[in-house]
Enzyme design. Structure first.
Site, PDB file in Angstrom:
ATOM      1  N   ASP A  10       0.399  -1.342  -0.136  1.00 38.05           N
ATOM      2  CA  ASP A  10      -0.229   0.007   0.036  1.00 38.05           C
ATOM      3  C   ASP A  10       0.499   1.326   0.274  1.00 38.05           C
ATOM      4  OD1 ASP A  10      -0.889   0.414   3.514  1.00 38.05           O
ATOM      5  OD2 ASP A  10       1.276  -0.395   2.593  1.00 38.05           O
ATOM      6  N   ASP A  15       7.041   1.075   1.264  1.00 38.92           N
ATOM      7  CA  ASP A  15       6.491   0.166   0.901  1.00 38.92           C
ATOM      8  C   ASP A  15       7.298   0.575  -0.605  1.00 38.92           C
ATOM      9  OD1 ASP A  15       4.263   0.618   1.963  1.00 38.92           O
ATOM     10  OD2 ASP A  15       3.593  -1.425   1.344  1.00 38.92           O
ATOM     11  N   ASN A  39      -2.405   3.039   3.631  1.00 42.60           N
ATOM     12  CA  ASN A  39      -2.103   3.810   3.802  1.00 42.60           C
ATOM     13  C   ASN A  39      -2.298   5.305   3.244  1.00 42.60           C
ATOM     14  OD1 ASN A  39       0.279   3.440   5.145  1.00 42.60           O
ATOM     15  ND2 ASN A  39       1.519   2.562   3.567  1.00 42.60           N
ATOM     16  N   THR A 124       2.848  -5.908   2.579  1.00 42.39           N
ATOM     17  CA  THR A 124       3.189  -5.104   3.256  1.00 42.39           C
ATOM     18  C   THR A 124       2.231  -4.297   3.400  1.00 42.39           C
ATOM     19  OG1 THR A 124       4.595  -3.840   1.915  1.00 42.39           O
ATOM     20  CG2 THR A 124       5.388  -5.456   2.689  1.00 42.39           C
ATOM     21  N   PHE A 165      -0.906  -0.478  12.228  1.00 37.20           N
ATOM     22  CA  PHE A 165      -2.031  -0.325  11.049  1.00 37.20           C
ATOM     23  C   PHE A 165      -2.306  -0.961  10.427  1.00 37.20           C
ATOM     24  CE2 PHE A 165      -3.590   2.689   8.418  1.00 37.20           C
ATOM     25  CZ  PHE A 165      -3.347   2.115   7.609  1.00 37.20           C
ATOM     26  N   ASN A 166      -1.483  -2.540   9.866  1.00 36.36           N
ATOM     27  CA  ASN A 166      -1.996  -3.309   8.829  1.00 36.36           C
ATOM     28  C   ASN A 166      -2.938  -3.765   9.381  1.00 36.36           C
ATOM     29  OD1 ASN A 166      -0.116  -1.756   6.721  1.00 36.36           O
ATOM     30  ND2 ASN A 166       1.172  -3.219   7.308  1.00 36.36           N
ATOM     31  N   HIS A 239       9.911   0.447   7.487  1.00 38.50           N
ATOM     32  CA  HIS A 239       9.108  -1.116   8.065  1.00 38.50           C
ATOM     33  C   HIS A 239       9.817  -2.112   7.022  1.00 38.50           C
ATOM     34  CE1 HIS A 239       7.358   1.256  11.601  1.00 38.50           C
ATOM     35  NE2 HIS A 239       6.391   2.162  11.052  1.00 38.50           N
ATOM     36  N   ASP A 240       8.139  -1.937   5.517  1.00 38.28           N
ATOM     37  CA  ASP A 240       8.583  -2.943   4.823  1.00 38.28           C
ATOM     38  C   ASP A 240       9.528  -3.358   4.551  1.00 38.28           C
ATOM     39  OD1 ASP A 240       5.785  -0.977   4.326  1.00 38.28           O
ATOM     40  OD2 ASP A 240       5.357  -2.169   5.425  1.00 38.28           O
TER      41      ASP A 240
HETATM   42  O1  RIB Z   1       2.577  -0.016  10.891  1.00 36.70           O
HETATM   43  C1  RIB Z   1       3.323   0.212   9.929  1.00 36.70           C
HETATM   44  C2  RIB Z   1       2.376  -0.430   8.598  1.00 36.70           C
HETATM   45  O2  RIB Z   1       1.369   0.446   8.346  1.00 36.70           O
HETATM   46  C3  RIB Z   1       3.683   0.014   6.947  1.00 36.70           C
HETATM   47  O3  RIB Z   1       3.564  -1.164   6.183  1.00 36.70           O
HETATM   48  C4  RIB Z   1       3.390   1.348   6.727  1.00 36.70           C
HETATM   49  O4  RIB Z   1       3.263   1.206   5.024  1.00 36.70           O
HETATM   50  C5  RIB Z   1       2.006   0.973   6.575  1.00 36.70           C
HETATM   51  O5  RIB Z   1       1.302   0.206   5.753  1.00 36.70           O
HETATM   52 CA    CA Z   2       2.694  -0.233   4.001  1.00 34.24          CA
END
Ligand code: RIB
Ligand code: CA
Length: 310
Positions: A10, A15, A39, A124, A165-166, A239-240
């Site tokens: 996303d 990403d 996102n 991701t 979040f994801n 993160h990703d």
């Molecule tokens: O919490 C972080 C994740 O949520 C990452 O993948 C960021 O890109 C969002 O998608």
């Molecule tokens: Ca992401």
């Protein structure tokens, strides 16, 4: 042999760098980029994937649009982190890489059926696309080597106090994935917060003196301001790319085996990943839970990938 993978994402700043890593490292073969709402809206996420691939010259990887929102309820987007475009900071020219004619669902199903060996799925973003494929085609589980995802946390959340979040965006999809019986590796906030884009890291990227290096500095500068404003981070966690790095070289990420359950009904905790690190519940292990990152080698890998684009 390169590990065939599909990046379901996303974009999103982190990403975007995961795309650069997955498309450039010889240990993996990026078969497709699929997008989902997260996102930003799925349309914006697809546009952002096309933008990154156009700038990077990644012209042979299909980019297919997937789920607009979660299995249940409406889409909750991460505009507060990634901005109105979902990739705020740099200015992008019109992308030259097209969107695939196929949907993400159809592309994932076709690749799982056609690819000569099992495919690794690297989500991701929210897990909606993956869950829909598993629900519609359980027979294709044997064509999936493993799922290595960025999501969840062994500790607290980010989008809510206890949900990352994801997972928070689509808890039902995450529940389907973690109960699928497939090998699942969870790269949660507990490990991705070790991948901090510190000033030294940004300086190394800037010192490349390349157009892609400069673009990544712009992306990280915007991302850094979001993290400072929202969570008080002095450096943003990337993160990703941690999930992609795990597929490239598993020695970069140390995991433990644990049962992971997804909270789908919590009034305040919906989307929490309940990771039973001490096996208190008696439940069987269903995930490799990433705990420790080899930070120095991770950044060498990530910066090497950025450098490879010139
Ligand atoms: O919490 C972080 C994740 O949520 C990452 O993948 C960021 O890109 C969002 O998608
Ligand atoms: Ca992401």
């Amino acid at each position: 042999m390169a590990t065939p993978l599909i990046l379901d994402c996303d974009p999103g700043h982190d990403d975007a760098l995961a795309i650069l890593l997955a498309a450039s490292h010889p240990a993996v073969e990026l078969l497709a980029i699929t997008t989902c709402g997260g996102n930003q809206t799925v349309e914006k996420c697809t546009l952002n994937a096309r933008r990154m691939c156009s700038v990077a010259g990644i012209v042979d990887v299909p980019i297919a649009t997937g789920a607009r929102g979660p299995l249940l309820g409406s889409l909750h987007i991460g505009e507060y982190v990634h901005g109105i475009s979902g990739l705020d900071g740099p200015a992008f020219a019109e992308p030259t890489v097209p969107e695939a004619a196929e949907s993400a669902h159809d592309l994932i199903v076709r690749l799982l059926r056609e690819h000569p060996e099992p495919v690794t799925l690297v989500p991701t973003g929210p897990l909606t696309n993956i869950a829909l494929v598993l629900q519609a085609h359980p027979e294709l589980k044997e064509n999936i080597r493993e799922i290595v995802l960025m999501g969840g946390s062994t500790e607290r959340g980010n989008d809510t106090p206890y949900a990352e979040f994801n997972i928070r965006v689509d808890p039902e999809a995450a529940d389907i994935v973690f109960r699928s019986g497939l090998p699942v590796t969870m790269c949660g906030l507990n490990i991705t917060h070790q991948a901090l884009a510190t000033p030294d890291v940004v300086d190394r990227i800037r010192a490349l003196g390349t157009p892609m290096g400069d673009l990544c500095v712009e992306l990280l500068t915007y991302f850094s301001a979001s993290y400072l404003r929202t969570w008080g981070f002095t450096s943003p966690p990337l993160h990703d790319p941690v999930a992609v790095a795990r597929v490239i070289d598993s020695s970069l990420v140390e995991c433990v085996e644990a049962p992971v359950a997804i909270e789908t009904h919590g009034r305040f905790t919906s989307g929490a990943t309940c990771v039973d690190l001490h096996h208190l519940t008696g439940e069987p292990d269903n995930a490799h839970v990433a705990m420790t990152l080899d930070v120095e080698r991770f950044w060498d890998l990530m910066i090497g990938a950025i450098a490879s684009y010139g």
